[in-house]
Design a protein around this motif. Structure first.
Motif, PDB file in Angstrom:
ATOM      1  N   ILE A  81      -9.587  44.229  -0.643  1.00  0.00           N
ATOM      2  CA  ILE A  81      -8.167  44.269  -0.628  1.00  0.00           C
ATOM      3  C   ILE A  81      -8.090  43.981  -2.644  1.00  0.00           C
ATOM      4  O   ILE A  81      -9.667  43.588  -2.872  1.00  0.00           O
ATOM      5  CB  ILE A  81      -8.007  42.960  -0.707  1.00  0.00           C
ATOM      6  CG1 ILE A  81      -8.504  42.142  -0.460  1.00  0.00           C
ATOM      7  CG2 ILE A  81      -6.850  43.347   0.931  1.00  0.00           C
ATOM      8  CD1 ILE A  81      -8.198  40.421  -0.943  1.00  0.00           C
ATOM      9  N   LYS A  82      -7.536  43.943  -3.626  1.00  0.00           N
ATOM     10  CA  LYS A  82      -7.143  43.383  -5.172  1.00  0.00           C
ATOM     11  C   LYS A  82      -6.040  42.754  -5.228  1.00  0.00           C
ATOM     12  O   LYS A  82      -5.409  43.192  -4.689  1.00  0.00           O
ATOM     13  CB  LYS A  82      -7.310  45.032  -5.942  1.00  0.00           C
ATOM     14  CG  LYS A  82      -7.519  44.497  -6.711  1.00  0.00           C
ATOM     15  CD  LYS A  82      -7.818  45.704  -7.366  1.00  0.00           C
ATOM     16  CE  LYS A  82      -7.946  45.718  -9.289  1.00  0.00           C
ATOM     17  NZ  LYS A  82      -7.744  47.093 -10.038  1.00  0.00           N
ATOM     18  N   TRP A  83      -6.379  41.973  -5.373  1.00  0.00           N
ATOM     19  CA  TRP A  83      -5.386  40.405  -5.998  1.00  0.00           C
ATOM     20  C   TRP A  83      -4.299  41.616  -7.583  1.00  0.00           C
ATOM     21  O   TRP A  83      -4.820  41.795  -8.935  1.00  0.00           O
ATOM     22  CB  TRP A  83      -5.353  38.992  -7.260  1.00  0.00           C
ATOM     23  CG  TRP A  83      -5.800  38.797  -5.738  1.00  0.00           C
ATOM     24  CD1 TRP A  83      -7.499  38.145  -5.435  1.00  0.00           C
ATOM     25  CD2 TRP A  83      -5.234  37.766  -4.523  1.00  0.00           C
ATOM     26  NE1 TRP A  83      -7.092  37.589  -3.705  1.00  0.00           N
ATOM     27  CE2 TRP A  83      -5.888  37.125  -3.369  1.00  0.00           C
ATOM     28  CE3 TRP A  83      -4.030  37.649  -4.289  1.00  0.00           C
ATOM     29  CZ2 TRP A  83      -5.912  36.405  -2.702  1.00  0.00           C
ATOM     30  CZ3 TRP A  83      -2.982  36.961  -3.920  1.00  0.00           C
ATOM     31  CH2 TRP A  83      -3.888  36.487  -2.417  1.00  0.00           C
ATOM     32  N   TYR A  84      -3.492  41.739  -7.494  1.00  0.00           N
ATOM     33  CA  TYR A  84      -2.248  42.063  -8.240  1.00  0.00           C
ATOM     34  C   TYR A  84      -1.037  40.668  -8.925  1.00  0.00           C
ATOM     35  O   TYR A  84      -1.455  40.378  -8.416  1.00  0.00           O
ATOM     36  CB  TYR A  84      -1.566  43.509  -7.879  1.00  0.00           C
ATOM     37  CG  TYR A  84      -2.600  44.261  -7.509  1.00  0.00           C
ATOM     38  CD1 TYR A  84      -2.919  45.597  -8.473  1.00  0.00           C
ATOM     39  CD2 TYR A  84      -3.568  44.504  -6.570  1.00  0.00           C
ATOM     40  CE1 TYR A  84      -3.448  46.785  -8.133  1.00  0.00           C
ATOM     41  CE2 TYR A  84      -4.235  45.855  -5.850  1.00  0.00           C
ATOM     42  CZ  TYR A  84      -3.993  46.454  -7.192  1.00  0.00           C
ATOM     43  OH  TYR A  84      -4.708  47.797  -6.585  1.00  0.00           O
ATOM     44  N   TYR A  85      -0.921  41.111 -10.258  1.00  0.00           N
ATOM     45  CA  TYR A  85       0.254  41.010 -10.929  1.00  0.00           C
ATOM     46  C   TYR A  85       1.325  41.225 -11.481  1.00  0.00           C
ATOM     47  O   TYR A  85       1.361  42.541 -11.688  1.00  0.00           O
ATOM     48  CB  TYR A  85      -0.472  39.710 -12.067  1.00  0.00           C
ATOM     49  CG  TYR A  85      -0.889  38.438 -12.264  1.00  0.00           C
ATOM     50  CD1 TYR A  85      -0.032  37.100 -11.371  1.00  0.00           C
ATOM     51  CD2 TYR A  85      -2.445  38.547 -12.333  1.00  0.00           C
ATOM     52  CE1 TYR A  85      -1.665  36.525 -11.694  1.00  0.00           C
ATOM     53  CE2 TYR A  85      -2.918  37.478 -12.054  1.00  0.00           C
ATOM     54  CZ  TYR A  85      -2.604  36.096 -12.007  1.00  0.00           C
ATOM     55  OH  TYR A  85      -3.294  35.034 -11.287  1.00  0.00           O
ATOM     56  N   CYS A  86       2.217  40.620 -10.308  1.00  0.00           N
ATOM     57  CA  CYS A  86       3.360  41.749 -10.662  1.00  0.00           C
ATOM     58  C   CYS A  86       3.974  41.379 -12.199  1.00  0.00           C
ATOM     59  O   CYS A  86       4.186  40.246 -12.225  1.00  0.00           O
ATOM     60  CB  CYS A  86       4.702  41.118  -9.443  1.00  0.00           C
ATOM     61  SG  CYS A  86       6.031  42.337  -8.942  1.00  0.00           S
ATOM     62  N   SER A 144       4.948  37.393 -10.263  1.00  0.00           N
ATOM     63  CA  SER A 144       3.701  36.887  -8.466  1.00  0.00           C
ATOM     64  C   SER A 144       2.412  37.439  -8.157  1.00  0.00           C
ATOM     65  O   SER A 144       2.313  38.328  -8.194  1.00  0.00           O
ATOM     66  CB  SER A 144       4.654  36.911  -7.647  1.00  0.00           C
ATOM     67  OG  SER A 144       5.145  38.208  -6.720  1.00  0.00           O
ATOM     68  N   LYS A 145       1.864  36.983  -7.523  1.00  0.00           N
ATOM     69  CA  LYS A 145       0.481  37.072  -7.158  1.00  0.00           C
ATOM     70  C   LYS A 145       0.622  38.443  -5.734  1.00  0.00           C
ATOM     71  O   LYS A 145       0.960  37.091  -4.777  1.00  0.00           O
ATOM     72  CB  LYS A 145      -0.462  36.284  -7.323  1.00  0.00           C
ATOM     73  CG  LYS A 145      -1.575  36.401  -7.818  1.00  0.00           C
ATOM     74  CD  LYS A 145      -2.227  35.765  -7.575  1.00  0.00           C
ATOM     75  CE  LYS A 145      -3.864  35.535  -7.326  1.00  0.00           C
ATOM     76  NZ  LYS A 145      -4.637  34.415  -7.393  1.00  0.00           N
ATOM     77  N   PHE A 146      -0.106  38.912  -5.878  1.00  0.00           N
ATOM     78  CA  PHE A 146      -0.122  39.406  -4.418  1.00  0.00           C
ATOM     79  C   PHE A 146      -1.489  40.594  -4.220  1.00  0.00           C
ATOM     80  O   PHE A 146      -1.655  41.077  -5.056  1.00  0.00           O
ATOM     81  CB  PHE A 146       1.170  40.414  -3.799  1.00  0.00           C
ATOM     82  CG  PHE A 146       1.546  41.620  -5.063  1.00  0.00           C
ATOM     83  CD1 PHE A 146       1.863  41.726  -6.389  1.00  0.00           C
ATOM     84  CD2 PHE A 146       1.048  43.124  -4.497  1.00  0.00           C
ATOM     85  CE1 PHE A 146       1.669  42.275  -6.451  1.00  0.00           C
ATOM     86  CE2 PHE A 146       0.798  43.996  -4.594  1.00  0.00           C
ATOM     87  CZ  PHE A 146       1.753  43.758  -6.233  1.00  0.00           C
ATOM     88  N   ALA A 160      -3.073  53.312  -4.547  1.00  0.00           N
ATOM     89  CA  ALA A 160      -2.666  54.542  -6.698  1.00  0.00           C
ATOM     90  C   ALA A 160      -1.524  53.288  -7.092  1.00  0.00           C
ATOM     91  O   ALA A 160      -1.681  53.088  -8.248  1.00  0.00           O
ATOM     92  CB  ALA A 160      -2.425  55.490  -5.903  1.00  0.00           C
ATOM     93  N   ASP A 161      -0.239  52.867  -6.128  1.00  0.00           N
ATOM     94  CA  ASP A 161       0.224  52.180  -6.767  1.00  0.00           C
ATOM     95  C   ASP A 161       0.718  51.598  -5.840  1.00  0.00           C
ATOM     96  O   ASP A 161       1.988  51.271  -5.397  1.00  0.00           O
ATOM     97  CB  ASP A 161       1.608  53.580  -6.806  1.00  0.00           C
ATOM     98  CG  ASP A 161       2.837  52.563  -7.725  1.00  0.00           C
ATOM     99  OD1 ASP A 161       2.904  52.168  -8.065  1.00  0.00           O
ATOM    100  OD2 ASP A 161       3.798  53.359  -7.182  1.00  0.00           O
ATOM    101  N   PRO A 162      -0.168  49.970  -5.997  1.00  0.00           N
ATOM    102  CA  PRO A 162       0.540  48.964  -5.246  1.00  0.00           C
ATOM    103  C   PRO A 162       2.002  47.962  -5.416  1.00  0.00           C
ATOM    104  O   PRO A 162       2.480  48.457  -6.647  1.00  0.00           O
ATOM    105  CB  PRO A 162      -0.372  48.149  -5.785  1.00  0.00           C
ATOM    106  CG  PRO A 162      -1.015  47.815  -6.908  1.00  0.00           C
ATOM    107  CD  PRO A 162      -0.821  49.564  -6.984  1.00  0.00           C
ATOM    108  N   GLN A 163       2.467  47.645  -4.080  1.00  0.00           N
ATOM    109  CA  GLN A 163       4.026  47.304  -3.988  1.00  0.00           C
ATOM    110  C   GLN A 163       4.141  46.057  -3.852  1.00  0.00           C
ATOM    111  O   GLN A 163       3.280  45.295  -3.415  1.00  0.00           O
ATOM    112  CB  GLN A 163       4.992  47.715  -3.278  1.00  0.00           C
ATOM    113  CG  GLN A 163       5.221  49.672  -4.136  1.00  0.00           C
ATOM    114  CD  GLN A 163       6.556  49.736  -3.054  1.00  0.00           C
ATOM    115  OE1 GLN A 163       6.568  49.108  -1.965  1.00  0.00           O
ATOM    116  NE2 GLN A 163       6.924  50.224  -3.714  1.00  0.00           N
ATOM    117  N   CYS A 164       4.434  45.375  -4.872  1.00  0.00           N
ATOM    118  CA  CYS A 164       4.970  43.727  -4.345  1.00  0.00           C
ATOM    119  C   CYS A 164       6.051  43.657  -3.487  1.00  0.00           C
ATOM    120  O   CYS A 164       7.040  43.805  -4.196  1.00  0.00           O
ATOM    121  CB  CYS A 164       5.498  43.259  -6.130  1.00  0.00           C
ATOM    122  SG  CYS A 164       5.939  41.472  -5.711  1.00  0.00           S
ATOM    123  N   PRO A 165       5.390  42.770  -2.771  1.00  0.00           N
ATOM    124  CA  PRO A 165       5.925  42.100  -1.609  1.00  0.00           C
ATOM    125  C   PRO A 165       7.382  41.273  -1.497  1.00  0.00           C
ATOM    126  O   PRO A 165       8.638  41.532  -1.488  1.00  0.00           O
ATOM    127  CB  PRO A 165       4.626  41.686  -1.222  1.00  0.00           C
ATOM    128  CG  PRO A 165       4.311  40.796  -1.606  1.00  0.00           C
ATOM    129  CD  PRO A 165       3.820  42.137  -2.540  1.00  0.00           C
TER     130      PRO A 165
END
Ligand SMILES: [Zn+2]
Length: 87
Positions: free
Chosen positions: A59-64, A69-71, A78-83
């Motif tokens: 897993i990797k942490w992303y910032y929206c 928000s952090k998720f 390829a294209d992570p979506q913010c929950p």
């Protein structure tokens, strides 16, 4: 409890505290994030570890950029979506 968590890895730790001859007992610990994204470490049995191994996620942490928000998401997605806002 671990069934609903995101398992990210394992490590082995030796417990030398109760032995005299340096042959301590080996304990397996699982790293995980719970449903709220809170990091945790829990001792697991060998049997549990075998089952959980199949569920390890990179897993990797992303910032929206939209809501800030952090998720966490799959590392190879390829294209992570913010929950929160779905963007
Ligand atoms: Zn968002």
């Amino acid at each position: 409890m671990l069934e609903t968590c995101t398992i990210i890895g394992f490590y082995k730790r030796w417990n030398h505290s109760k032995t005299r001859n340096h042959r301590g007992k080996k304990y397996l610990h699982a790293y995980f994030y719970d449903q709220n994204g809170v990091f945790g470490i829990k001792r697991v049995s060998k049997a549990q570890a075998l089952l959980l191994k199949h569920r390890i996620k990179k897993i990797k942490w992303y910032y929206c950029e939209h809501c800030g928000s952090k998720f966490m998401s799959d590392k190879y997605k390829a294209d992570p979506q913010c929950p929160k806002c779905g963007k």
